[in-house]
Design a protein around this motif. Structure first.
Motif, PDB file in Angstrom:
ATOM      1  N   ALA A 327       0.836  -1.206   0.000  1.00 44.58           N
ATOM      2  CA  ALA A 327       0.000   0.000   0.000  1.00 44.58           C
ATOM      3  C   ALA A 327       0.870   1.255   0.000  1.00 44.58           C
ATOM      4  N   MET A 328       1.965   1.230   0.765  1.00 44.12           N
ATOM      5  CA  MET A 328       2.895   2.368   0.774  1.00 44.12           C
ATOM      6  C   MET A 328       3.441   2.628  -0.627  1.00 44.12           C
ATOM      7  N   LEU A 329       3.839   1.558  -1.297  1.00 46.18           N
ATOM      8  CA  LEU A 329       4.410   1.704  -2.631  1.00 46.18           C
ATOM      9  C   LEU A 329       3.382   2.236  -3.618  1.00 46.18           C
ATOM     10  N   ARG A 330       2.181   1.721  -3.560  1.00 42.77           N
ATOM     11  CA  ARG A 330       1.128   2.201  -4.457  1.00 42.77           C
ATOM     12  C   ARG A 330       0.874   3.689  -4.247  1.00 42.77           C
ATOM     13  N   ASP A 331       0.810   4.106  -2.974  1.00 48.02           N
ATOM     14  CA  ASP A 331       0.577   5.520  -2.678  1.00 48.02           C
ATOM     15  C   ASP A 331       1.738   6.378  -3.157  1.00 48.02           C
ATOM     16  N   ALA A 334       1.630   6.750  -6.891  1.00 51.92           N
ATOM     17  CA  ALA A 334       0.547   7.656  -7.278  1.00 51.92           C
ATOM     18  C   ALA A 334       0.965   9.108  -7.074  1.00 51.92           C
ATOM     19  N   GLN A 335       1.647   9.381  -5.946  1.00 51.08           N
ATOM     20  CA  GLN A 335       2.143  10.733  -5.677  1.00 51.08           C
ATOM     21  C   GLN A 335       3.137  11.182  -6.738  1.00 51.08           C
ATOM     22  N   ALA A 336       3.907  10.222  -7.268  1.00 49.14           N
ATOM     23  CA  ALA A 336       4.897  10.542  -8.303  1.00 49.14           C
ATOM     24  C   ALA A 336       4.281  10.570  -9.690  1.00 49.14           C
ATOM     25  N   GLY A 337       2.964  10.324  -9.767  1.00 49.41           N
ATOM     26  CA  GLY A 337       2.272  10.364 -11.051  1.00 49.41           C
ATOM     27  C   GLY A 337       2.534   9.150 -11.918  1.00 49.41           C
ATOM     28  N   ILE A 338       2.862   8.023 -11.282  1.00 52.36           N
ATOM     29  CA  ILE A 338       3.177   6.803 -12.033  1.00 52.36           C
ATOM     30  C   ILE A 338       2.041   5.793 -11.869  1.00 52.36           C
ATOM     31  N   GLU A 339       1.533   5.305 -12.983  1.00 51.04           N
ATOM     32  CA  GLU A 339       0.427   4.347 -12.991  1.00 51.04           C
ATOM     33  C   GLU A 339       0.923   2.967 -12.585  1.00 51.04           C
ATOM     34  N   CYS A 340       0.148   2.279 -11.748  1.00 53.63           N
ATOM     35  CA  CYS A 340       0.564   0.934 -11.347  1.00 53.63           C
ATOM     36  C   CYS A 340      -0.647   0.047 -11.095  1.00 53.63           C
ATOM     37  N   GLU A 397      10.702   0.104   7.171  1.00 50.76           N
ATOM     38  CA  GLU A 397      11.644   1.230   7.125  1.00 50.76           C
ATOM     39  C   GLU A 397      12.211   1.400   5.716  1.00 50.76           C
ATOM     40  N   ALA A 398      12.610   0.292   5.101  1.00 54.50           N
ATOM     41  CA  ALA A 398      13.173   0.370   3.755  1.00 54.50           C
ATOM     42  C   ALA A 398      12.110   0.801   2.752  1.00 54.50           C
ATOM     43  N   THR A 399      10.867   0.357   2.954  1.00 59.89           N
ATOM     44  CA  THR A 399       9.793   0.734   2.043  1.00 59.89           C
ATOM     45  C   THR A 399       9.486   2.223   2.152  1.00 59.89           C
ATOM     46  N   LEU A 400       9.463   2.750   3.372  1.00 62.88           N
ATOM     47  CA  LEU A 400       9.241   4.188   3.550  1.00 62.88           C
ATOM     48  C   LEU A 400      10.344   4.993   2.869  1.00 62.88           C
ATOM     49  N   ARG A 405      12.371   8.115  -1.975  1.00 62.59           N
ATOM     50  CA  ARG A 405      13.243   8.191  -3.152  1.00 62.59           C
ATOM     51  C   ARG A 405      12.432   8.209  -4.439  1.00 62.59           C
ATOM     52  N   ILE A 406      11.297   7.499  -4.461  1.00 62.33           N
ATOM     53  CA  ILE A 406      10.455   7.464  -5.648  1.00 62.33           C
ATOM     54  C   ILE A 406       9.941   8.860  -5.987  1.00 62.33           C
ATOM     55  N   GLU A 407       9.827   9.740  -4.985  1.00 66.30           N
ATOM     56  CA  GLU A 407       9.379  11.104  -5.243  1.00 66.30           C
ATOM     57  C   GLU A 407      10.280  11.815  -6.238  1.00 66.30           C
ATOM     58  N   ARG A 408      11.541  11.376  -6.296  1.00 63.41           N
ATOM     59  CA  ARG A 408      12.477  11.995  -7.259  1.00 63.41           C
ATOM     60  C   ARG A 408      12.050  11.731  -8.702  1.00 63.41           C
TER      61      ARG A 408
END
Length: 412
Positions: A327-331, A334-340, A397-400, A405-408
């Motif tokens: 769920a963290m990764l999906r969110d 989505a914040q980064a504008g990437i479809e999944c 912790e690693a997922t957060l 980093r995905i925000e980049r």
């Protein structure tokens, strides 16, 4: 000089995950001290549940005492585990499976590859695309795949059933009348599922066309939606046309312990070259008793413990942990504008690469810009080009940190 099996020489020189490891090692060598978060290979990180550990310790004590020592066990698996599998995984869902239809092994990967031993080399094969590479590679090894076309990324004698955004990742029924159809649901790598009605279409097709479905349900414990079947045998008539593979690796952290099982119903029949009808269960039993000495007593005792009330509770806690990561990764995506897709009934996230990037180009960007490792979608087949897989098997912790980093990527 030894004559080798030419089918092995047809395989690409590097297995997908070996190539990923090579690229990551090269990057790490020139970026020492920088933390790389690995979400590529589907290995788990949570420790074994305490119930499994307790039972393994007890089993080790059995092995240390001459009065309780166990050597070779039944190649099909100890009855104490097969009876638990029947009761909890099937009877509890209203499915009538017998203990002698269950074959305990050292994991689903082994069985999905080894099942080809009892299948004619002349059988036609169909796979969903993208697909778990083992299904294709083991058929190449067996001589069923034909020749590889580098321009299409396909083997000439395998029918590829494309799954992508245009069909909502629901594969169309085969057109070339294959004998063997590989289905994996919840799906690896896409994390997508089939509803009960959708899976019924496949069972009906197999019954009407004399095909057999090899159904990999290694991730069934991650299913959260009520209309998604946990077993293909929930569908009427499936025992006549399907073999089901399951694993304790992703549900209970058994990737290093190695234990899984395969169900081969007595109702499933085949035909030999003389036209005689044979029971597939007996062929698989013959194969196992000849080429396999059974999963270890210690690992089977650990697996049995998973069916205790406390074991069931602990397994659910582990699955919930990983699905929180999903769920963290999906969110974050989505914040980064990437479809999944995925991450709801499976621990995999299947994302569309931004800006039309190729899978491997996006892999390099993720590694160099985010220090994050995933799996290029094209490694799972030609329809995986333009997609990328992340797993939810890291720590919270690693997922957060991965999400940060995905925000980049929003800058791409």
């Amino acid at each position: 000089m030894l004559k080798v099996n030419d089918n092995f020489t047809k395989l690409p020189s590097s297995y997908l995950f070996s190539e990923i490891a090579r690229r990551v090692d090269t990057f790490a060598a020139s970026h020492s001290g920088e933390k790389i978060i690995r979400m590529g290979i589907g290995d788990v990180t949570r420790p074994l549940c305490s119930e499994a550990i307790r039972e393994m310790e007890e089993a080790v004590r059995h092995e240390a005492d001459a009065a309780t020592f166990r050597g070779y066990g039944p190649e099909q698996g100890h009855l104490f585990l097969r009876e638990k599998i029947v009761a909890y995984d099937y009877a509890a869902r209203g499915i009538d499976i017998l203990p002698d239809e269950v074959f305990v092994s050292d994991g689903a990967k082994s069985d999905t590859g080894n099942i080809g031993d009892i299948i004619s080399a002349n059988c036609k094969v169909a796979v969903t695309d993208p697909v778990y590479p083992v299904y294709v590679d083991t058929n190449v090894m067996a001589g069923r795949a034909g020749e590889f076309d580098s321009s299409t990324g396909k083997w000439s004698d395998i029918e590829y059933l494309s799954c992508n955004d245009s069909n909502s990742f629901i594969p169309s029924l085969p057109k070339n009348h294959p004998d063997i159809i590989y289905l994996c649901y919840p799906n690896n790598p896409t994390g997508t599922t089939l509803t009960r009605n959708q899976l019924k279409e496949w069972v009906d097709y197999a019954r009407a066309n004399g095909a057999v479905i090899l159904f990999d349900s290694a991730y069934e414990a991650y299913i959260s939606e009520s209309d998604v079947p946990h077993s293909i045998y929930e569908i009427e008539g499936a025992k006549e046309v399907a073999i089901e593979f399951r694993s304790f690796s992703k549900t209970a952290g058994f990737t290093g312990v190695r234990c899984g099982y395969t169900v081969v119903p007595h109702d499933l029949k085949g035909i030999d070259s003389s036209g005689k009808i044979v029971e597939v269960n007996s062929l698989w039993n013959r194969r196992q008793t000849t080429k396999f000495n059974g999963a270890s007593y210690i690992s089977q005792r650990a697996a049995e413990a998973l069916y205790s009330p406390e074991g069931q509770k602990q397994v659910k806690e582990t699955i919930a942990y990983y699905m929180t990561n999903a769920a963290m990764l999906r969110d974050g995506l989505a914040q980064a504008g990437i479809e999944c897709r995925g991450g709801i009934n499976a621990p995999y996230i299947w994302l569309k690469t931004p800006g039309g990037l190729s899978s491997w180009d996006f892999f390099d960007i993720m590694l160099k810009k985010c220090h994050l490792v995933g799996t290029p979608g094209v490694g799972f087949g030609p329809s995986g080009e333009g997609y990328f897989r992340l797993t939810a098997f890291s720590s919270h912790e690693a997922t957060l940190e991965a999400v940060r980093r995905i925000e980049r990527l929003s800058e791409l």
